[in-house]
Design a protein around this motif. Sequence first.
Motif, PDB file in Angstrom:
ATOM      1  N   VAL A  10      79.742  66.846  68.568  1.00 31.12           N
ATOM      2  CA  VAL A  10      78.416  66.255  68.698  1.00 31.12           C
ATOM      3  C   VAL A  10      78.529  64.753  68.429  1.00 31.12           C
ATOM      4  N   THR A  11      78.153  63.942  69.407  1.00 29.50           N
ATOM      5  CA  THR A  11      78.219  62.490  69.241  1.00 29.50           C
ATOM      6  C   THR A  11      76.851  61.838  69.329  1.00 29.50           C
ATOM      7  N   TYR A  12      75.797  62.655  69.509  1.00 35.08           N
ATOM      8  CA  TYR A  12      74.451  62.109  69.675  1.00 35.08           C
ATOM      9  C   TYR A  12      73.434  63.059  69.066  1.00 35.08           C
ATOM     10  N   ILE A  13      72.458  62.468  68.376  1.00 32.89           N
ATOM     11  CA  ILE A  13      71.262  63.201  67.968  1.00 32.89           C
ATOM     12  C   ILE A  13      70.084  62.279  68.246  1.00 32.89           C
ATOM     13  N   PHE A  26      64.681  56.409  56.233  1.00 34.23           N
ATOM     14  CA  PHE A  26      65.601  57.488  55.856  1.00 34.23           C
ATOM     15  C   PHE A  26      67.000  57.222  56.420  1.00 34.23           C
ATOM     16  N   ALA A  27      67.083  56.881  57.713  1.00 33.13           N
ATOM     17  CA  ALA A  27      68.383  56.654  58.354  1.00 33.13           C
ATOM     18  C   ALA A  27      69.128  55.488  57.724  1.00 33.13           C
ATOM     19  N   GLN A  28      68.414  54.411  57.427  1.00 23.98           N
ATOM     20  CA  GLN A  28      69.059  53.223  56.861  1.00 23.98           C
ATOM     21  C   GLN A  28      69.347  53.363  55.370  1.00 23.98           C
ATOM     22  N   GLU A  29      68.328  53.701  54.603  1.00 19.52           N
ATOM     23  CA  GLU A  29      68.446  53.634  53.151  1.00 19.52           C
ATOM     24  C   GLU A  29      69.043  54.882  52.516  1.00 19.52           C
ATOM     25  N   VAL A  30      68.842  56.023  53.122  1.00 22.24           N
ATOM     26  CA  VAL A  30      69.375  57.254  52.550  1.00 22.24           C
ATOM     27  C   VAL A  30      70.712  57.618  53.188  1.00 22.24           C
ATOM     28  N   LEU A  31      70.750  57.642  54.528  1.00 20.60           N
ATOM     29  CA  LEU A  31      71.981  58.032  55.223  1.00 20.60           C
ATOM     30  C   LEU A  31      72.971  56.880  55.345  1.00 20.60           C
ATOM     31  N   GLY A  32      72.491  55.635  55.258  1.00 17.11           N
ATOM     32  CA  GLY A  32      73.377  54.483  55.342  1.00 17.11           C
ATOM     33  C   GLY A  32      73.843  54.153  56.752  1.00 17.11           C
ATOM     34  N   TYR A  33      73.053  54.541  57.748  1.00 16.54           N
ATOM     35  CA  TYR A  33      73.421  54.271  59.133  1.00 16.54           C
ATOM     36  C   TYR A  33      73.158  52.809  59.493  1.00 16.54           C
ATOM     37  N   ASN A  34      73.956  52.272  60.405  1.00 17.00           N
ATOM     38  CA  ASN A  34      73.865  50.895  60.849  1.00 17.00           C
ATOM     39  C   ASN A  34      72.911  50.793  62.035  1.00 17.00           C
ATOM     40  N   LYS A  35      71.793  50.093  61.853  1.00 11.67           N
ATOM     41  CA  LYS A  35      70.823  49.922  62.938  1.00 11.67           C
ATOM     42  C   LYS A  35      71.409  48.989  63.991  1.00 11.67           C
ATOM     43  N   THR A  36      71.395  49.421  65.247  1.00  7.90           N
ATOM     44  CA  THR A  36      71.931  48.626  66.344  1.00  7.90           C
ATOM     45  C   THR A  36      70.846  48.114  67.280  1.00  7.90           C
ATOM     46  N   GLN A  37      69.670  48.737  67.234  1.00  8.19           N
ATOM     47  CA  GLN A  37      68.560  48.323  68.096  1.00  8.19           C
ATOM     48  C   GLN A  37      67.254  48.784  67.460  1.00  8.19           C
ATOM     49  N   ASP A  38      66.214  47.939  67.530  1.00  3.66           N
ATOM     50  CA  ASP A  38      64.903  48.309  67.011  1.00  3.66           C
ATOM     51  C   ASP A  38      63.847  47.613  67.853  1.00  3.66           C
ATOM     52  N   ASP A  39      63.225  48.371  68.741  1.00  2.79           N
ATOM     53  CA  ASP A  39      62.157  47.842  69.585  1.00  2.79           C
ATOM     54  C   ASP A  39      60.782  48.291  69.095  1.00  2.79           C
ATOM     55  N   GLY A  40      60.725  48.808  67.878  1.00  4.99           N
ATOM     56  CA  GLY A  40      59.470  49.292  67.329  1.00  4.99           C
ATOM     57  C   GLY A  40      59.219  50.750  67.649  1.00  4.99           C
ATOM     58  N   ALA A  44      67.828  52.692  67.307  1.00  4.56           N
ATOM     59  CA  ALA A  44      69.145  53.314  67.452  1.00  4.56           C
ATOM     60  C   ALA A  44      70.025  52.922  66.275  1.00  4.56           C
ATOM     61  N   PHE A  45      70.836  53.875  65.854  1.00  8.89           N
ATOM     62  CA  PHE A  45      71.769  53.681  64.745  1.00  8.89           C
ATOM     63  C   PHE A  45      73.131  54.211  65.146  1.00  8.89           C
ATOM     64  N   ASN A  46      74.173  53.674  64.509  1.00  7.12           N
ATOM     65  CA  ASN A  46      75.509  54.253  64.579  1.00  7.12           C
ATOM     66  C   ASN A  46      75.844  54.778  63.192  1.00  7.12           C
ATOM     67  N   THR A  47      76.476  55.942  63.155  1.00 12.92           N
ATOM     68  CA  THR A  47      76.932  56.489  61.881  1.00 12.92           C
ATOM     69  C   THR A  47      78.273  55.851  61.541  1.00 12.92           C
ATOM     70  N   PRO A  48      78.721  55.966  60.308  1.00 16.92           N
ATOM     71  CA  PRO A  48      80.031  55.405  59.956  1.00 16.92           C
ATOM     72  C   PRO A  48      81.180  55.995  60.776  1.00 16.92           C
ATOM     73  N   GLN A  49      81.014  57.222  61.262  1.00 14.57           N
ATOM     74  CA  GLN A  49      82.058  57.862  62.078  1.00 14.57           C
ATOM     75  C   GLN A  49      81.918  57.541  63.563  1.00 14.57           C
ATOM     76  N   GLY A  50      80.855  56.820  63.938  1.00 12.29           N
ATOM     77  CA  GLY A  50      80.711  56.381  65.317  1.00 12.29           C
ATOM     78  C   GLY A  50      79.740  57.181  66.167  1.00 12.29           C
ATOM     79  N   GLN A  51      79.063  58.196  65.616  1.00 15.02           N
ATOM     80  CA  GLN A  51      78.071  58.915  66.396  1.00 15.02           C
ATOM     81  C   GLN A  51      76.801  58.080  66.509  1.00 15.02           C
ATOM     82  N   ARG A  52      75.927  58.466  67.425  1.00 20.15           N
ATOM     83  CA  ARG A  52      74.684  57.735  67.666  1.00 20.15           C
ATOM     84  C   ARG A  52      73.501  58.596  67.219  1.00 20.15           C
ATOM     85  N   PHE A  53      72.553  57.958  66.528  1.00 15.02           N
ATOM     86  CA  PHE A  53      71.323  58.591  66.072  1.00 15.02           C
ATOM     87  C   PHE A  53      70.171  57.745  66.586  1.00 15.02           C
TER      88      PHE A  53
END
Length: 134
Positions: A10-13, A26-40, A44-53
């Motif tokens: 699984v590489t996408y959710i 939740f994605a940023q502060e709890v999971l620690g995912y890196n935000k790559t795009q925010d249009d409101g 989109a986020f990338n996980t530390p392992q490279g999956q997309r959320f």
Amino acid sequence: MIHNLNSFGVTYIGVRTRHIDAMKQFAQEVLGYNKTQDDGDFVAFNTPQGQRFELHVEDTPDKQFYPLDGAVSGFEVPDFDKAVAWAKENNLELFPEGTGEGKGGTKWAHFRGPDGNVYEFVHHPSITAGGKLE
């Protein structure tokens, strides 16, 4: 006919949600995912392992086939055409608005699985070549 698609995992959710701000936090502060795009209304986020959320607001026109406040999982496949052919051979509903091609040759196709849930076949050429998700 059964085909072994040899999915890489699984590489996408993707989530269509009524609560995008809470989910973004939740994605940023709890999971620690890196935000790559925010249009409101799309984040989109990338996980530390490279999956997309991805998060989509509930009224996103091209994501109406996503369950509201539910997740769509994307299965990474090395042979995208074979995966789509399997879905067609098995009379699974494909969503034309959920099929496309992006930068670097990434391809995706959303479909309703045998259990009635929405899933995605996704192909990133970089993963097939032995690299990481870009």
